[in-house]
Design a protein around this motif. Structure first.
Motif, PDB file in Angstrom:
ATOM      1  N   MET A  62      36.831  46.239  36.154  1.00 16.87           N
ATOM      2  CA  MET A  62      37.998  46.963  36.882  1.00 16.87           C
ATOM      3  C   MET A  62      39.391  46.391  36.707  1.00 16.87           C
ATOM      4  O   MET A  62      40.049  46.397  37.559  1.00 16.87           O
ATOM      5  N   GLY A  63      39.572  46.257  35.538  1.00 23.26           N
ATOM      6  CA  GLY A  63      41.118  45.648  35.023  1.00 23.26           C
ATOM      7  C   GLY A  63      41.550  44.492  35.422  1.00 23.26           C
ATOM      8  O   GLY A  63      42.477  44.002  35.284  1.00 23.26           O
ATOM      9  N   LEU A  64      40.391  43.593  36.031  1.00 21.55           N
ATOM     10  CA  LEU A  64      40.957  42.103  36.355  1.00 21.55           C
ATOM     11  C   LEU A  64      40.744  41.225  35.179  1.00 21.55           C
ATOM     12  O   LEU A  64      40.044  41.556  34.257  1.00 21.55           O
ATOM     13  N   GLY A  65      41.708  40.369  35.173  1.00 17.42           N
ATOM     14  CA  GLY A  65      41.630  39.592  34.001  1.00 17.42           C
ATOM     15  C   GLY A  65      40.927  38.214  33.664  1.00 17.42           C
ATOM     16  O   GLY A  65      41.033  37.846  32.773  1.00 17.42           O
ATOM     17  N   SER A  66      39.973  38.196  34.777  1.00 20.01           N
ATOM     18  CA  SER A  66      38.911  37.103  34.274  1.00 20.01           C
ATOM     19  C   SER A  66      37.569  37.492  35.050  1.00 20.01           C
ATOM     20  O   SER A  66      37.698  38.164  36.009  1.00 20.01           O
ATOM     21  N   GLU A  86      35.999  35.304  36.743  1.00 20.32           N
ATOM     22  CA  GLU A  86      35.948  34.676  37.867  1.00 20.32           C
ATOM     23  C   GLU A  86      36.403  35.343  38.966  1.00 20.32           C
ATOM     24  O   GLU A  86      36.028  35.310  40.178  1.00 20.32           O
ATOM     25  N   ILE A  87      37.432  36.153  38.794  1.00 17.39           N
ATOM     26  CA  ILE A  87      38.155  37.008  39.659  1.00 17.39           C
ATOM     27  C   ILE A  87      37.357  38.203  40.049  1.00 17.39           C
ATOM     28  O   ILE A  87      37.294  38.712  41.297  1.00 17.39           O
ATOM     29  N   LEU A 115      34.146  38.341  39.504  1.00 18.79           N
ATOM     30  CA  LEU A 115      33.137  38.250  40.345  1.00 18.79           C
ATOM     31  C   LEU A 115      33.431  37.927  41.871  1.00 18.79           C
ATOM     32  O   LEU A 115      32.604  38.647  42.737  1.00 18.79           O
ATOM     33  N   ALA A 116      34.466  37.498  42.189  1.00 21.41           N
ATOM     34  CA  ALA A 116      35.114  37.309  43.506  1.00 21.41           C
ATOM     35  C   ALA A 116      35.034  38.653  44.165  1.00 21.41           C
ATOM     36  O   ALA A 116      34.819  38.850  45.324  1.00 21.41           O
ATOM     37  N   PHE A 117      35.698  39.667  43.527  1.00 21.20           N
ATOM     38  CA  PHE A 117      35.935  41.183  43.851  1.00 21.20           C
ATOM     39  C   PHE A 117      34.596  41.753  44.345  1.00 21.20           C
ATOM     40  O   PHE A 117      34.140  42.099  45.357  1.00 21.20           O
ATOM     41  N   LEU A 120      31.555  40.213  44.464  1.00 17.27           N
ATOM     42  CA  LEU A 120      30.962  39.457  45.755  1.00 17.27           C
ATOM     43  C   LEU A 120      31.360  39.866  47.217  1.00 17.27           C
ATOM     44  O   LEU A 120      30.609  40.034  48.051  1.00 17.27           O
TER      45      LEU A 120
END
Lengths: 48, 535
Positions: A3-7, A9-10, A12-14, A16
């Motif tokens: 979704m355009g997120l850079g890692s 890790e982020i 996954l948080a989105f 979750l």
């Protein structure tokens, strides 16, 4: 998925965050009318 | 300006109508303390969420997200999964049943009666009464700073007095019923506003994926100071082994994410419903509600960098003059339509009032019910509404004093501080008290005091932000933190940014289990009473 997120890790948080909200809704609907057990009322003693 | 005033006036009419409605049916101590144990799932879910998420989360943590990026979404995940799902399913149902079996009216009373210990009840009550006002003051500061920007003709000091008086009025008179009715109204306003905010922001930036991508592409604009602190971008996680990484993950995500489980103002709500059915339904409503609140605040906080950069050529923290508590208010003021900024102000007013009302209530009842009533004799041997009302009034004044003396940029830190302290002191004895019959009274006392002491030691001597500000460590050792002497970049040196809870919670848990195994089990007759209705 990213979704355009850079890692990862982020991302996954989105996902979750959204997933856990969906879990809450499903749980609530499945147990909508479940009243559970009821304890008898009593007044307990206390120590110091 | 007229729109803002009109919006607030209409909102206040709603609040005072609900406060009046609650006051009319608040006659007994159980009404005042537990809303008569008759709340609906909607009121429970909205009240729980609105109490949990205040201006601290939206303005303070949204601002942190504007500065450090979307790693704060881990906190959103924990607030929903731990703060709603586990809280209500794992803790809520047992708390309700055990609270009813032991005839408890407050969270400290539940702990005290579970372990048959007046010391536990009084210690918890005093701890909550002393430290809750710090957290409440942070919320009060947040909303008053916002009102000061919206209505510059009224000073910050005057806003402190006005907001305090408004909230105190219905909490003192209507108790928890008034708190929860108004919370539900306030929560509904917040949810609608946050929905509009996220839709508008994503629309402005061309959709979800494009908005995130634009923020990802701005990684090179992260200020050098933040890069040196471990930040890699607004959509990339920070380096774990860095001051920023440790602050975000240990204090904000771990501390607040787990700390929610032992929040007395939230735990008491489980005892306000007549059956598990209300809790089950509240899980569904609460999950969506918390996603709307914290998820939107953290995403919009981070995305404000893109919008500010496109409009003004600078990132959010620069636009906010270096104060991250101002990022969300500036975004609303400069980017959102005029009609929205007026209504958003009402929503933030609602967010602050819903949290403060619960804080006043739980702090005041902790003083009155859990401490004073243990020392003075109440006529009919029960609880006194008047004494609890007096407790709430004292808590209101304590909060006002803290609000006057605490510095700016305090909102997110004070929230994390209180959540951490509660987790270290209460979480192990609360969790094990609900599930483990082998947990003993001595172990509960040792764990609670030990967790509190470990947390305070770390705050005073290791965690730089507090130890430097308080100055005790400097006075005794000549260093602002005991970890400051470590080699730069080493784990010892990095301990300065590790949250107290990372150490205090395991200490507290180990004490609870270890001492229980070494001491005599509680009477089985008492345990049977506690477990009445539990499997």
């Amino acid at each position: 998925m990213m979704m355009g997120l850079g890692s990862v890790e982020i991302a996954l948080a989105f996902w979750l965050s959204i997933g856990s909200a969906v879990l809450c809704v499903v749980y609530g609907i499945v147990n909508w009318n479940n009243k559970g057990a009821e304890p008898g009322k009593a007044v307990p003693e206390e120590d110091a | 300006m007229e729109g803002k005033i009109l919006g607030i006036l209409v909102y206040l009419v709603g609040i005072f109508y609900l406060g009046y409605k609650a006051w009319k049916v608040t006659r007994k101590p159980t009404d005042y303390m537990l809303a008569g144990r008759q709340m609906s799932p909607f009121v429970l879910a909205m009240s729980y969420g609105a109490t949990f998420v205040s201006t601290s989360a939206i303005i303070g943590f949204g601002g942190v997200s504007g500065m450090f990026g979307m790693s704060m979404l881990w906190l959103t995940f924990l607030t929903i999964f731990v703060g709603v799902f586990l809280a209500m399913v794992v803790f809520g149902k047992r708390t309700r049943r055990m609270g009813l079996a032991l005839n408890c009216q407050t969270f400290p009373e539940l702990l005290g009666r579970r372990y048959r210990s007046k010391f536990i009840q009084q210690f918890s009550g005093v701890l909550i009464f002393l430290f809750m006002p710090v957290y409440a003051a942070a919320v009060l500061i947040g909303i008053c700073r916002m009102l000061e920007v919206a209505f510059p003709m009224v000073s910050y000091g005057a806003w402190l007095l006005v907001v305090t008086a408004l909230v105190a009025m219905y909490v003192v008179t209507g108790g928890l019923r008034a708190v929860m009715y108004t919370d539900a109204f306030q929560g509904s306003i917040m949810a609608v506003m946050m929905l509009i905010l996220i839709v508008t922001t994503y629309t402005l930036l061309g959709g979800v994926g494009d908005a995130h991508q634009a923020l990802t592409d701005m990684a090179a604009l992260v200020p050098e100071k933040l890069t040196a602190g471990g930040m890699n971008g607004w959509t990339q996680g920070p380096d774990i082994k860095s001051p920023i990484g440790l602050t975000i993950y240990t204090t904000l995500v771990y501390g607040v994410g787990l700390g929610v489980l032992a929040q007395p103002q939230l735990a008491v709500r489980y005892m306000t419903v007549p059956s598990d059915r209300e809790l089950n339904r509240a899980v569904a409503i609460g999950g969506i509600f918390i996603l709307l609140l914290t998820g939107v605040a953290f995403v919009v906080g981070a995305l404000s960098n893109v919008v500010f950069y496109e409009r003004f050529g600078e990132i959010a923290i620069t636009t906010a003059g270096g104060n991250f508590d101002r990022i969300i208010p500036m975004y609303i003021d400069r980017i959102m339509p005029g009609w929205f900024s007026g209504l958003f102000l009402v929503a933030m007013f609602a967010a602050a009032m819903s949290t403060m009302s619960s804080q006043y209530h739980v702090s005041g009842t902790s003083l009155a019910r859990d401490f004073l009533e243990q020392h003075v004799s109440i006529g009919n041997g029960g609880s006194s509404m008047k004494l609890n009302q007096l407790g709430v009034i004292i808590a209101v004044f304590a909060t006002l004093v803290w609000a006057w003396v605490l510095p700016g940029n305090i909102i997110a830190r004070a929230t994390a501080f209180f959540f951490g302290l509660c987790a270290a002191s209460f979480l192990p004895i609360y969790l094990l008290g609900l599930y483990w019959k082998g947990m003993t009274k001595i172990a509960a006392k040792v764990s609670m005091v030990g967790g509190f002491a470990a947390s305070m030691f770390w705050l005073l001597f290791v965690h730089l932000q507090e130890s430097a500000a308080i100055g005790l460590c400097q006075a005794l050792t000549g260093q602002s933190s005991l970890a400051a002497g470590g080699e730069q970049g080493s784990w010892l040196w990095l301990m300065q940014w590790v949250d107290p809870n990372v150490v205090a919670l395991p200490v507290s848990m180990a004490l609870a289990v270890g001492v229980s195994l070494a001491t005599r089990r509680m009477e089985s007759k008492h345990l049977d009473l506690c477990w009445d209705g539990l499997c």
